[in-house]
Design an enzyme around this catalytic site. Sequence first.
Site, PDB file in Angstrom:
ATOM      1  N   ASP A  48       0.846  -1.197   0.000  1.00 31.71           N
ATOM      2  CA  ASP A  48       0.000   0.000   0.000  1.00 31.71           C
ATOM      3  C   ASP A  48       0.879   1.243   0.000  1.00 31.71           C
ATOM      4  OD1 ASP A  48      -2.867   1.148   0.558  1.00 31.71           O
ATOM      5  OD2 ASP A  48      -1.512   2.225   1.898  1.00 31.71           O
ATOM      6  N   TYR A  53       2.900   9.704  -0.217  1.00 36.77           N
ATOM      7  CA  TYR A  53       3.910   9.109   0.675  1.00 36.77           C
ATOM      8  C   TYR A  53       5.338   9.397   0.197  1.00 36.77           C
ATOM      9  CZ  TYR A  53      -0.042   6.363   2.538  1.00 36.77           C
ATOM     10  OH  TYR A  53      -1.236   5.963   3.072  1.00 36.77           O
ATOM     11  N   LYS A  78      -2.492   5.850  -4.418  1.00 38.10           N
ATOM     12  CA  LYS A  78      -3.634   6.743  -4.142  1.00 38.10           C
ATOM     13  C   LYS A  78      -3.441   8.119  -4.759  1.00 38.10           C
ATOM     14  CE  LYS A  78      -3.850   4.515   0.391  1.00 38.10           C
ATOM     15  NZ  LYS A  78      -2.426   4.444   0.776  1.00 38.10           N
ATOM     16  N   HIS A 109      -7.547   9.405  -2.351  1.00 38.23           N
ATOM     17  CA  HIS A 109      -6.980   9.335  -0.993  1.00 38.23           C
ATOM     18  C   HIS A 109      -7.921   9.919   0.071  1.00 38.23           C
ATOM     19  CE1 HIS A 109      -2.769   9.083   1.007  1.00 38.23           C
ATOM     20  NE2 HIS A 109      -3.703   8.792   1.871  1.00 38.23           N
TER      21      HIS A 109
HETATM   22  N1  LIG Z   1      -5.740   6.177   3.429  1.00 34.89           N
HETATM   23  C1  LIG Z   1      -5.257   6.887   4.424  1.00 34.89           C
HETATM   24  O1  LIG Z   1      -5.637   8.050   4.642  1.00 34.89           O
HETATM   25  C2  LIG Z   1      -4.217   6.289   5.310  1.00 34.89           C
HETATM   26  C3  LIG Z   1      -3.865   6.928   6.518  1.00 34.89           C
HETATM   27  C4  LIG Z   1      -2.932   6.318   7.345  1.00 34.89           C
HETATM   28  C5  LIG Z   1      -2.354   5.122   6.961  1.00 34.89           C
HETATM   29  N2  LIG Z   1      -2.668   4.536   5.760  1.00 34.89           N
HETATM   30  C6  LIG Z   1      -2.024   3.258   5.312  1.00 34.89           C
HETATM   31  O2  LIG Z   1      -2.149   2.304   6.358  1.00 34.89           O
HETATM   32  C7  LIG Z   1      -0.853   1.846   6.746  1.00 34.89           C
HETATM   33  C8  LIG Z   1      -0.849   1.478   8.202  1.00 34.89           C
HETATM   34  O3  LIG Z   1      -1.202   2.561   9.024  1.00 34.89           O
HETATM   35  P1  LIG Z   1      -0.139   3.411   9.876  1.00 34.89           P
HETATM   36  O4  LIG Z   1       1.209   3.351   9.262  1.00 34.89           O
HETATM   37  O5  LIG Z   1      -0.772   4.737  10.082  1.00 34.89           O
HETATM   38  O6  LIG Z   1      -0.159   2.713  11.288  1.00 34.89           O
HETATM   39  P2  LIG Z   1       0.027   1.244  11.913  1.00 34.89           P
HETATM   40  O7  LIG Z   1       0.357   0.242  10.870  1.00 34.89           O
HETATM   41  O8  LIG Z   1      -1.153   1.046  12.792  1.00 34.89           O
HETATM   42  O9  LIG Z   1       1.234   1.481  12.876  1.00 34.89           O
HETATM   43  C9  LIG Z   1       2.538   1.676  12.467  1.00 34.89           C
HETATM   44  C10 LIG Z   1       3.355   1.893  13.741  1.00 34.89           C
HETATM   45  O10 LIG Z   1       3.274   0.711  14.550  1.00 34.89           O
HETATM   46  C11 LIG Z   1       4.572   0.202  14.772  1.00 34.89           C
HETATM   47  N3  LIG Z   1       4.462  -1.267  14.728  1.00 34.89           N
HETATM   48  C12 LIG Z   1       4.488  -2.083  13.642  1.00 34.89           C
HETATM   49  N4  LIG Z   1       4.336  -3.373  13.980  1.00 34.89           N
HETATM   50  C13 LIG Z   1       4.226  -3.390  15.326  1.00 34.89           C
HETATM   51  C14 LIG Z   1       4.057  -4.434  16.268  1.00 34.89           C
HETATM   52  N5  LIG Z   1       3.991  -5.717  15.885  1.00 34.89           N
HETATM   53  N6  LIG Z   1       3.987  -4.097  17.592  1.00 34.89           N
HETATM   54  C15 LIG Z   1       4.050  -2.813  17.976  1.00 34.89           C
HETATM   55  N7  LIG Z   1       4.199  -1.775  17.120  1.00 34.89           N
HETATM   56  C16 LIG Z   1       4.283  -2.060  15.800  1.00 34.89           C
HETATM   57  C17 LIG Z   1       5.434   0.772  13.669  1.00 34.89           C
HETATM   58  O11 LIG Z   1       6.762   0.910  14.117  1.00 34.89           O
HETATM   59  P3  LIG Z   1       8.071   0.585  13.229  1.00 34.89           P
HETATM   60  O12 LIG Z   1       7.781   0.964  11.825  1.00 34.89           O
HETATM   61  O13 LIG Z   1       9.103   1.451  13.896  1.00 34.89           O
HETATM   62  O14 LIG Z   1       8.341  -0.883  13.399  1.00 34.89           O
HETATM   63  C18 LIG Z   1       4.794   2.137  13.447  1.00 34.89           C
HETATM   64  O15 LIG Z   1       5.252   3.053  14.434  1.00 34.89           O
HETATM   65  C19 LIG Z   1       0.050   3.034   6.380  1.00 34.89           C
HETATM   66  O16 LIG Z   1       1.411   2.691   6.358  1.00 34.89           O
HETATM   67  C20 LIG Z   1      -0.530   3.405   5.050  1.00 34.89           C
HETATM   68  O17 LIG Z   1      -0.081   2.503   4.046  1.00 34.89           O
HETATM   69  C21 LIG Z   1      -3.608   5.096   4.953  1.00 34.89           C
END
Ligand SMILES: NC(=O)c1ccc[n+]([C@@H]2O[C@H](COP(=O)([O-])OP(=O)(O)OC[C@H]3O[C@@H](n4cnc5c(N)ncnc54)[C@H](OP(=O)(O)O)[C@@H]3O)[C@@H](O)[C@H]2O)c1
Length: 261
Positions: A48, A53, A78, A109
């Site tokens: 994704d 990004y 997106k 997005h």
């Molecule tokens: N469409 C939208 O508007 C939108 C908005 C936000 C996100 N997204 C997409 O969704 C994806 C995921 O969301 P996100 O990046 O916001 O948040 P997330 O995946 O909920 O959290 C990422 C955070 O959690 C940590 N983490 C990863 N695995 C872990 C585990 N097993 N235990 C504890 N902590 C852990 C990561 O740290 P490290 O990386 O330091 O390991 C990072 O700080 C994004 O990367 C993006 O592709 C889309």
Amino acid sequence: MDLTDQPTALLPGDVRMPLLGFGTWQATGTEGYEAVLAALDTGYRHLDTATMYGNEREVGRAVQESGLRREDIFITTKLPPDRVGRERETLEASLEALGVDQVDLWLIHWPPSAAESIPMWREVLAARDENLTRTVGVSNYSTAQIDELIQSTEENPAVNQIRWGPMLYDRQRHTELRDRGVVLEGYSPFKTTDLSDPVLTRIAGAHNVSPAQVVLRWHIDHEIVVIPKSVTPERISANFDVFHFSLNAEEMRDIDALAST
Ligand SMILES: NC(=O)c1ccc[n+]([C@@H]2O[C@H](COP(=O)([O-])OP(=O)(O)OC[C@H]3O[C@@H](n4cnc5c(N)ncnc54)[C@H](OP(=O)(O)O)[C@@H]3O)[C@@H](O)[C@H]2O)c1
């Protein structure tokens, strides 16, 4: 693990979207490239990314260097809503950066202004009709905003990518999307969750896994797409190691109930 071995959601055109994908927001530069390559090595077959990004080039380089066949990887990117009128050139720039002829899913997005919503959706549909993307969808849309798209074009988004996790669980929203033929894709599974919650730690203990793995498995058992992000090698592999257990009905109910506590 092959894409065909993983649990998938079925999108229009017989397109299979793996329920577990790899998020890449804030995974940029060399760190982003290495994270995506590690994810592909681990077995993730769904990536994704987004124009916003700033990492499509790194994602594309990892795809090329993974040695995997393009058709074995599902790629989402997106369209920023401020690109109204420049939709096609934005997608062409994404394809060029990713080094592919087509993406698997192209999402708007965020909703643009009400006046721009239908014109932008029509441009997105046109890109799909020209095979620049296999499927199209939206992100951060309400059900009412999706209904407007369907009423104006008779075309439903294949996916709505929204903030989701146990603490945000909303059965009605899930049902509304399913009724419209829209697959729910959750983002920020960990950022929206208290991983030290006693219900999650109890269930994690019962399966000898971590609370983070329970959160991911909960999405999969609801047939909701989930895209955890990590740049940490151990987490990248632990977050994929969720196919050897599943949650029973009572565990699912207990986790669902976290939203109302
Ligand atoms: N469409 C939208 O508007 C939108 C908005 C936000 C996100 N997204 C997409 O969704 C994806 C995921 O969301 P996100 O990046 O916001 O948040 P997330 O995946 O909920 O959290 C990422 C955070 O959690 C940590 N983490 C990863 N695995 C872990 C585990 N097993 N235990 C504890 N902590 C852990 C990561 O740290 P490290 O990386 O330091 O390991 C990072 O700080 C994004 O990367 C993006 O592709 C889309």
